[in-house]
Design a protein around this motif. Structure first.
Motif, PDB file in Angstrom:
ATOM      1  N   LYS A  86      10.252  -8.909  -6.834  1.00 14.70           N
ATOM      2  CA  LYS A  86       9.867  -7.439  -5.918  1.00 14.70           C
ATOM      3  C   LYS A  86       8.716  -7.614  -5.279  1.00 14.70           C
ATOM      4  CE  LYS A  86      10.600  -3.486  -8.547  1.00 14.70           C
ATOM      5  NZ  LYS A  86      10.164  -2.826  -9.508  1.00 14.70           N
ATOM      6  N   TYR A  87       8.289  -7.236  -4.131  1.00 15.04           N
ATOM      7  CA  TYR A  87       7.059  -7.542  -3.116  1.00 15.04           C
ATOM      8  C   TYR A  87       6.340  -5.884  -3.233  1.00 15.04           C
ATOM      9  CZ  TYR A  87       9.326  -4.584   0.651  1.00 15.04           C
ATOM     10  OH  TYR A  87       9.653  -4.250   1.734  1.00 15.04           O
ATOM     11  N   ALA A  88       5.212  -6.426  -2.899  1.00 14.60           N
ATOM     12  CA  ALA A  88       3.935  -4.953  -3.310  1.00 14.60           C
ATOM     13  C   ALA A  88       3.320  -4.959  -2.240  1.00 14.60           C
ATOM     14  CB  ALA A  88       2.922  -5.177  -4.654  1.00 14.60           C
ATOM     15  N   GLU A  89       2.202  -4.213  -1.767  1.00 17.17           N
ATOM     16  CA  GLU A  89       1.566  -3.504  -1.038  1.00 17.17           C
ATOM     17  C   GLU A  89       1.319  -5.037  -0.539  1.00 17.17           C
ATOM     18  OE1 GLU A  89       1.137  -0.787  -0.831  1.00 17.17           O
ATOM     19  OE2 GLU A  89      -1.153  -0.192  -1.604  1.00 17.17           O
ATOM     20  N   THR A  90       1.319  -4.535   0.824  1.00 21.68           N
ATOM     21  CA  THR A  90       0.947  -6.103   2.281  1.00 21.68           C
ATOM     22  C   THR A  90      -0.025  -5.085   3.325  1.00 21.68           C
ATOM     23  OG1 THR A  90       2.694  -5.076   3.711  1.00 21.68           O
ATOM     24  CG2 THR A  90       2.836  -6.530   2.111  1.00 21.68           C
ATOM     25  N   GLY A  91       0.693  -4.506   3.836  1.00 23.46           N
ATOM     26  CA  GLY A  91      -0.869  -3.823   5.123  1.00 23.46           C
ATOM     27  C   GLY A  91      -0.053  -3.320   5.636  1.00 23.46           C
ATOM     28  N   PHE A  92      -1.151  -2.758   6.372  1.00 22.68           N
ATOM     29  CA  PHE A  92      -0.562  -1.320   8.066  1.00 22.68           C
ATOM     30  C   PHE A  92       0.282  -1.922   9.270  1.00 22.68           C
ATOM     31  CE2 PHE A  92      -3.828   1.145   5.723  1.00 22.68           C
ATOM     32  CZ  PHE A  92      -2.861   2.181   5.080  1.00 22.68           C
ATOM     33  N   GLU A  93       0.936  -1.155  10.494  1.00 21.78           N
ATOM     34  CA  GLU A  93       1.755  -1.975  11.273  1.00 21.78           C
ATOM     35  C   GLU A  93       0.328  -2.645  12.098  1.00 21.78           C
ATOM     36  OE1 GLU A  93       4.242  -0.714  14.909  1.00 21.78           O
ATOM     37  OE2 GLU A  93       3.829   0.969  13.083  1.00 21.78           O
ATOM     38  N   GLU A  94      -0.273  -1.546  11.975  1.00 18.14           N
ATOM     39  CA  GLU A  94      -1.439  -2.206  13.138  1.00 18.14           C
ATOM     40  C   GLU A  94      -3.088  -3.124  12.576  1.00 18.14           C
ATOM     41  OE1 GLU A  94      -3.166   0.965  15.688  1.00 18.14           O
ATOM     42  OE2 GLU A  94      -1.024   0.323  16.701  1.00 18.14           O
ATOM     43  N   GLY A  95      -2.260  -3.184  11.375  1.00 14.73           N
ATOM     44  CA  GLY A  95      -4.025  -4.122  10.753  1.00 14.73           C
ATOM     45  C   GLY A  95      -5.038  -3.213  10.381  1.00 14.73           C
ATOM     46  N   GLY A  96      -5.951  -3.558  10.012  1.00 16.44           N
ATOM     47  CA  GLY A  96      -7.430  -2.605   9.424  1.00 16.44           C
ATOM     48  C   GLY A  96      -7.501  -2.142   7.980  1.00 16.44           C
ATOM     49  N   GLU A  97      -8.707  -1.540   7.501  1.00 15.40           N
ATOM     50  CA  GLU A  97      -8.760  -1.359   6.722  1.00 15.40           C
ATOM     51  C   GLU A  97      -7.030  -1.247   5.016  1.00 15.40           C
ATOM     52  OE1 GLU A  97     -12.601   0.915   4.539  1.00 15.40           O
ATOM     53  OE2 GLU A  97     -11.801   2.080   5.868  1.00 15.40           O
ATOM     54  N   PHE A  98      -7.061  -0.876   4.754  1.00 17.46           N
ATOM     55  CA  PHE A  98      -6.222  -1.221   4.080  1.00 17.46           C
ATOM     56  C   PHE A  98      -6.706  -0.557   2.388  1.00 17.46           C
ATOM     57  CE2 PHE A  98      -1.962  -2.616   1.165  1.00 17.46           C
ATOM     58  CZ  PHE A  98      -1.554  -1.814   2.383  1.00 17.46           C
ATOM     59  N   LYS A  99      -6.741   0.569   1.549  1.00 19.24           N
ATOM     60  CA  LYS A  99      -7.489   1.034   0.774  1.00 19.24           C
ATOM     61  C   LYS A  99      -6.555   0.745  -0.833  1.00 19.24           C
ATOM     62  CE  LYS A  99     -11.329   3.936   2.383  1.00 19.24           C
ATOM     63  NZ  LYS A  99     -12.643   5.161   1.896  1.00 19.24           N
ATOM     64  N   PRO A 100      -7.000   0.646  -1.311  1.00 18.67           N
ATOM     65  CA  PRO A 100      -7.602   0.299  -2.372  1.00 18.67           C
ATOM     66  C   PRO A 100      -8.516  -1.891  -2.215  1.00 18.67           C
ATOM     67  CG  PRO A 100      -6.424   0.103  -3.817  1.00 18.67           C
ATOM     68  CD  PRO A 100      -5.743   0.725  -2.211  1.00 18.67           C
ATOM     69  N   HIS A 101      -7.522  -1.803  -0.604  1.00 16.96           N
ATOM     70  CA  HIS A 101      -8.084  -3.366  -1.140  1.00 16.96           C
ATOM     71  C   HIS A 101      -8.739  -3.785  -0.554  1.00 16.96           C
ATOM     72  CE1 HIS A 101      -3.625  -4.241  -2.688  1.00 16.96           C
ATOM     73  NE2 HIS A 101      -3.184  -2.582  -2.634  1.00 16.96           N
ATOM     74  N   LYS A 102      -9.337  -4.855  -0.309  1.00 16.86           N
ATOM     75  CA  LYS A 102     -10.772  -5.130   0.096  1.00 16.86           C
ATOM     76  C   LYS A 102     -10.259  -6.177   1.491  1.00 16.86           C
ATOM     77  CE  LYS A 102     -14.303  -5.845  -3.809  1.00 16.86           C
ATOM     78  NZ  LYS A 102     -14.866  -5.927  -3.562  1.00 16.86           N
ATOM     79  N   THR A 103      -8.648  -6.545   1.123  1.00 16.76           N
ATOM     80  CA  THR A 103      -8.413  -7.610   2.058  1.00 16.76           C
ATOM     81  C   THR A 103      -7.142  -6.922   2.524  1.00 16.76           C
ATOM     82  OG1 THR A 103      -7.192  -8.862   0.610  1.00 16.76           O
ATOM     83  CG2 THR A 103      -9.157 -10.026   1.304  1.00 16.76           C
ATOM     84  N   HIS A 104      -6.169  -7.759   3.071  1.00 19.21           N
ATOM     85  CA  HIS A 104      -4.510  -7.404   3.859  1.00 19.21           C
ATOM     86  C   HIS A 104      -5.188  -6.204   4.843  1.00 19.21           C
ATOM     87  CE1 HIS A 104      -1.426  -7.243   0.222  1.00 19.21           C
ATOM     88  NE2 HIS A 104      -3.190  -7.386  -0.754  1.00 19.21           N
ATOM     89  N   ARG A 105      -5.734  -6.946   5.992  1.00 16.75           N
ATOM     90  CA  ARG A 105      -6.330  -6.409   6.519  1.00 16.75           C
ATOM     91  C   ARG A 105      -5.700  -7.085   7.837  1.00 16.75           C
ATOM     92  NH1 ARG A 105     -12.218  -3.669   5.961  1.00 16.75           N
ATOM     93  NH2 ARG A 105     -11.750  -3.274   4.350  1.00 16.75           N
ATOM     94  N   ASN A 106      -5.162  -8.153   8.383  1.00 18.60           N
ATOM     95  CA  ASN A 106      -3.983  -8.475   9.170  1.00 18.60           C
ATOM     96  C   ASN A 106      -3.075  -9.152   9.595  1.00 18.60           C
ATOM     97  OD1 ASN A 106      -4.938 -10.302   8.125  1.00 18.60           O
ATOM     98  ND2 ASN A 106      -6.106 -11.906   9.766  1.00 18.60           N
ATOM     99  N   GLY A 107      -2.198  -8.587   8.723  1.00 22.16           N
ATOM    100  CA  GLY A 107      -1.193  -8.902   8.460  1.00 22.16           C
ATOM    101  C   GLY A 107      -0.558 -10.220   7.771  1.00 22.16           C
ATOM    102  N   LEU A 108      -2.010 -11.336   6.629  1.00 18.44           N
ATOM    103  CA  LEU A 108      -0.910 -11.917   6.722  1.00 18.44           C
ATOM    104  C   LEU A 108      -1.516 -12.472   4.501  1.00 18.44           C
ATOM    105  CD1 LEU A 108      -3.371 -14.779   9.064  1.00 18.44           C
ATOM    106  CD2 LEU A 108      -1.087 -14.064   9.002  1.00 18.44           C
ATOM    107  N   SER A 109      -1.991 -11.041   4.440  1.00 18.48           N
ATOM    108  CA  SER A 109      -1.677 -11.091   3.541  1.00 18.48           C
ATOM    109  C   SER A 109      -0.909 -10.411   2.323  1.00 18.48           C
ATOM    110  CB  SER A 109      -3.125 -10.326   3.111  1.00 18.48           C
ATOM    111  OG  SER A 109      -3.896 -10.601   3.318  1.00 18.48           O
ATOM    112  N   VAL A 110       0.029 -10.981   1.538  1.00 21.25           N
ATOM    113  CA  VAL A 110       0.881 -10.153   1.056  1.00 21.25           C
ATOM    114  C   VAL A 110       1.012 -10.361  -1.099  1.00 21.25           C
ATOM    115  CG1 VAL A 110       3.491  -9.791   0.544  1.00 21.25           C
ATOM    116  CG2 VAL A 110       2.657 -10.284   2.487  1.00 21.25           C
TER     117      VAL A 110
END
Length: 224
Positions: A86-110
């Motif tokens: 099962k996968y969980a949070e990744t990020g938004f379509e255009e990246g950017g701030e992704f609360k509550p995470h400190k990262t996950h902002r440019n599509g490379l964090s999963v």
């Protein structure tokens, strides 16, 4: 060419053919994403952590990351046919701030939900519901146990190895994997231990959030 035939060709052409490749900008903690793509809701051996969160746009990644993840699940399907993921949070379509995470902002964090086994040893999904903050509020004890479920280190190690191998096949790499430092040694006791020690960079310091109910993977893909 007749208009009727042209319309038929357009309708039958896969949508992916028109999709643009993603471009990432900046870093995982200060970046954005162009042409992000959504992860599939499910496959033969994997599911999303939340249908509502997916519909809310919280499962977008870089197009190369999507290709790597899907291919890795396919590899595990053959190697570990009885394991489920099962996968969980990744990020938004255009990246950017992704609360509550400190990262996950440019599509490379999963984030990937930690694989678990029940008391009989069967591979099952860790529950991810609003009552446990979609899995992020779960705490495993020193024995890797939570509510009758046990961390499946073999399944997790196999997944990280598959991600690394597919990243390399796609001309990329894994930047780092974040997992609870106290539980991490158990991964090196699996048959994949030597490969992980040699090829995968694990974060050595404890994160601001305990990573036991999930493991965070940052992909090493060139950004602008």
């Amino acid at each position: 060419m007749k208009v009727k035939h042209l319309i038929t060709i357009i309708l039958m052409t896969p949508l992916v053919a028109f999709a643009e490749a993603s471009t990432c900008y900046g870093t995982t903690s200060n970046g954005r994403l162009s042409h992000g793509v959504k992860l599939p809701s499910e496959g033969k051996n994997f599911v999303t952590y939340s249908t509502m969160a997916r519909l809310a746009g919280r499962t977008y990644v870089h197009s190369e990351v999507r290709s790597i993840i899907v291919a890795a699940y396919k590899d595990i399907e053959a190697e570990q046919p009885d394991k489920v993921y099962k996968y969980a949070e990744t990020g938004f379509e255009e990246g950017g701030e992704f609360k509550p995470h400190k990262t996950h902002r440019n599509g490379l964090s999963v984030d990937f939900t930690t694989p678990v086994k029940d008391k009989s040893g069967k591979s099952v999904h860790l529950p991810t519901t609003p009552f446990n903050k979609l899995g992020y509020n779960i705490e495993f004890d020193a024995n890797s146990q939570y509510d009758g479920l046990y961390i499946d280190y073999e399944a997790m190690a196999a997944h990280v190895v598959a991600l690394h191998k597919q990243a390399k096949k796609h001309g990329h790499d894994l930047w780092r994997v974040i997992f609870d430092p106290k539980l991490k040694p158990n991964l090196f006791k699996t048959k994949y231990g030597e490969y992980l020690k040699t090829n995968v960079q694990f974060s050595k310091r404890a994160s601001w959030v305990r990573h036991d109910d999930h493991y965070h993977v940052d992909f090493d893909i060139p950004c602008k």
